[in-house]
Scaffold this active site. Structure first.
Site, short mmCIF file in Angstrom:
data_model
loop_
_atom_site.label_atom_id
_atom_site.label_comp_id
_atom_site.label_asym_id
_atom_site.label_seq_id
_atom_site.Cartn_x
_atom_site.Cartn_y
_atom_site.Cartn_z
N MET A 1 -11.66 -6.04 5.55
CA MET A 1 -10.81 -5.13 6.33
C MET A 1 -10.43 -5.82 7.64
O MET A 1 -11.30 -6.30 8.37
CB MET A 1 -11.54 -3.82 6.63
CG MET A 1 -11.73 -2.89 5.44
SD MET A 1 -10.22 -2.46 4.54
CE MET A 1 -9.24 -1.66 5.81
N MET B 1 -8.99 8.23 0.21
CA MET B 1 -9.77 8.64 1.39
C MET B 1 -10.36 10.02 1.16
O MET B 1 -9.66 10.93 0.70
CB MET B 1 -8.85 8.69 2.61
CG MET B 1 -8.14 7.39 2.89
SD MET B 1 -7.08 7.57 4.32
CE MET B 1 -6.43 5.89 4.45
N ASP C 1 -4.91 3.65 -1.68
CA ASP C 1 -5.96 3.97 -0.71
C ASP C 1 -6.49 5.37 -0.94
O ASP C 1 -5.77 6.36 -0.70
CB ASP C 1 -5.39 3.89 0.71
CG ASP C 1 -5.18 2.46 1.15
OD1 ASP C 1 -6.16 1.69 1.11
OD2 ASP C 1 -4.04 2.11 1.53
N MET D 1 -12.18 4.54 -0.06
CA MET D 1 -12.79 4.81 1.25
C MET D 1 -13.50 6.15 1.12
O MET D 1 -13.05 7.19 1.59
CB MET D 1 -11.70 4.84 2.34
CG MET D 1 -11.23 3.44 2.70
SD MET D 1 -9.70 3.46 3.64
CE MET D 1 -8.52 3.45 2.31
N ASP E 1 -6.64 -6.45 4.52
CA ASP E 1 -6.04 -5.11 4.53
C ASP E 1 -6.05 -4.56 5.94
O ASP E 1 -7.12 -4.34 6.52
CB ASP E 1 -6.84 -4.20 3.58
CG ASP E 1 -6.26 -2.81 3.45
OD1 ASP E 1 -5.16 -2.55 3.97
OD2 ASP E 1 -6.93 -1.96 2.81
N SER F 1 0.84 -1.20 0.00
CA SER F 1 0.00 0.00 0.00
C SER F 1 0.88 1.25 0.00
O SER F 1 1.67 1.46 0.92
CB SER F 1 -0.90 0.02 1.24
OG SER F 1 -1.46 1.31 1.38
N HIS G 1 -8.60 1.15 -3.59
CA HIS G 1 -9.51 0.96 -2.45
C HIS G 1 -10.17 2.30 -2.15
O HIS G 1 -9.52 3.20 -1.61
CB HIS G 1 -8.67 0.44 -1.27
CG HIS G 1 -9.41 0.30 0.01
ND1 HIS G 1 -8.76 0.10 1.22
CD2 HIS G 1 -10.74 0.31 0.32
CE1 HIS G 1 -9.66 0.00 2.19
NE2 HIS G 1 -10.86 0.14 1.67
N HIS H 1 -1.46 -1.34 -4.08
CA HIS H 1 -2.71 -0.94 -3.41
C HIS H 1 -2.73 0.58 -3.22
O HIS H 1 -1.80 1.16 -2.66
CB HIS H 1 -2.79 -1.66 -2.07
CG HIS H 1 -4.08 -1.50 -1.35
ND1 HIS H 1 -5.22 -2.21 -1.68
CD2 HIS H 1 -4.44 -0.72 -0.29
CE1 HIS H 1 -6.20 -1.88 -0.86
NE2 HIS H 1 -5.76 -0.97 -0.01
N GLY I 1 -8.86 3.75 7.50
CA GLY I 1 -8.56 5.16 7.71
C GLY I 1 -7.11 5.48 7.97
O GLY I 1 -6.67 6.57 7.66
N PHE I 2 -6.38 4.53 8.54
CA PHE I 2 -4.99 4.81 8.92
C PHE I 2 -4.12 3.58 8.69
O PHE I 2 -4.59 2.46 8.86
CB PHE I 2 -4.90 5.16 10.41
CG PHE I 2 -5.84 6.23 10.83
CD1 PHE I 2 -5.53 7.58 10.65
CD2 PHE I 2 -7.07 5.91 11.38
CE1 PHE I 2 -6.42 8.58 11.01
CE2 PHE I 2 -7.98 6.91 11.75
CZ PHE I 2 -7.65 8.24 11.56
N GLY I 3 -2.87 3.83 8.35
CA GLY I 3 -1.88 2.76 8.34
C GLY I 3 -1.39 2.49 9.75
O GLY I 3 -1.65 3.28 10.67
N GLY I 4 -0.71 1.38 9.92
CA GLY I 4 -0.01 1.11 11.17
C GLY I 4 -0.87 0.65 12.33
O GLY I 4 -0.43 0.69 13.48
C1 DX5 Z 1 -6.19 1.49 5.95
C2 DX5 Z 1 -5.84 1.25 4.52
C3 DX5 Z 1 -4.72 0.31 4.35
C4 DX5 Z 1 -3.41 0.76 4.95
C5 DX5 Z 1 -2.86 -0.47 5.59
O1 DX5 Z 1 -7.39 2.12 6.04
O2 DX5 Z 1 -6.95 0.71 3.82
O3 DX5 Z 1 -4.55 -0.11 3.01
O4 DX5 Z 1 -2.50 1.27 4.03
O5 DX5 Z 1 -1.77 -0.09 6.37
P1 DX5 Z 1 -1.01 -1.11 7.31
O6 DX5 Z 1 -0.55 -2.27 6.45
O7 DX5 Z 1 0.10 -0.30 7.85
O8 DX5 Z 1 -1.99 -1.56 8.38
ZN ZN Z 2 -6.57 -0.17 1.80
#
Ligand code: DX5
Ligand code: ZN
Length: 217
Positions: A136, A36, A34, A67, A174, A7, A65, A32, A141-144
């Site tokens: 999901m 938003m 994302d 969102m 994801d 991603s 993706h 991927h 909404g957020f990575g990490g």
């Molecule tokens: C979160 C995104 C993901 C995000 C995943 O809302 O849809 O695609 O990039 O990030 P990680 O792999 O860090 O959880």
């Molecule tokens: Zn995603």
């Protein structure tokens, strides 16, 4: 072996092409992206212009993706920009069937997405028409964020439905994916793994892509 979808949410935006080449050379099949909108999820990320810019520099499958509230407003733009797969959340529209049909009508692959709090039964009526289901494994909404293990049973449920009904969709996960969490998800039936921070917040993203493949052999 699972297909890997790094991603770009966690990539280096200033040197994006370099990061894209790194993961492509490491054998990642999908990229991927994302999107938003600041409504369906709090943050605003990037739009169809990014897909258009990325398209000529890679031959990975562009896995978008959305969102986004009422994604049917945007699916045509993303397919025209070069998206190969467009994912729409069932929670984001009262017209999920129409949104998926619009993607198919443009000859792109249609993906339906479910949040952790949404049951598989919410998408059962559209499973016959999709190319991919995104489960999901964190709240979007957020990575990490941390992988939610309760989502594994939905992957297994979808895998059962595939067999029972003769459906042929990929099951993508994801959120919170790493070389440990991917294993149970793969065993339950996941066929594609998105990974953001695990891959890009590392000095060696290529090795991380390879590791996700190695642990799902
Ligand atoms: C979160 C995104 C993901 C995000 C995943 O809302 O849809 O695609 O990039 O990030 P990680 O792999 O860090 O959880
Ligand atoms: Zn995603």
């Amino acid at each position: 072996m699972i297909k890997v979808a790094p991603s770009i949410l966690s990539a280096d935006y200033i040197n994006l092409q370099k990061d894209i080449e790194l993961v492509q050379n490491a054998g990642a099949e999908y990229l991927h992206i994302d999107v938003m909108d600041g409504m369906f999820v709090p943050a605003i990320s990037y739009g169809a212009g990014w897909v258009k810019a990325i398209k000529p520099v890679t031959n990975m499958v562009l896995d978008v993706h959305l969102m986004v509230e009422q994604p049917e407003r945007y699916v045509n733009d993303f397919v025209e920009a070069g998206a190969d797969i467009v994912g729409v959340h069932v929670e984001a529209t009262p017209h999920i069937h129409r949104a998926l049909q619009m993607i198919k009508d443009k000859d792109a692959k249609a993906e339906v997405v479910i949040n952790p709090g949404t049951p598989v039964s919410a998408i059962e009526p559209v499973l016959y028409m999709v190319d991919q289901v995104l489960v999901m494994t964190v709240n979007p909404g957020f990575g990490g964020q941390k992988f939610l293990p309760e989502t594994i049973k939905k992957i297994a449920e979808l895998d059962d439905l595939k067999k029972k009904m003769g459906y042929d969709f990929d099951i993508e996960i994801d959120g919170g994916v790493n070389d440990q969490t991917v294993v149970d998800a793969y065993k339950a039936g996941a066929t594609v793994a998105v990974a953001g921070s695990y891959v890009f917040n590392d000095a060696d993203p290529a090795q991380k892509v390879q590791l996700l493949k190695d642990v799902t052999k």
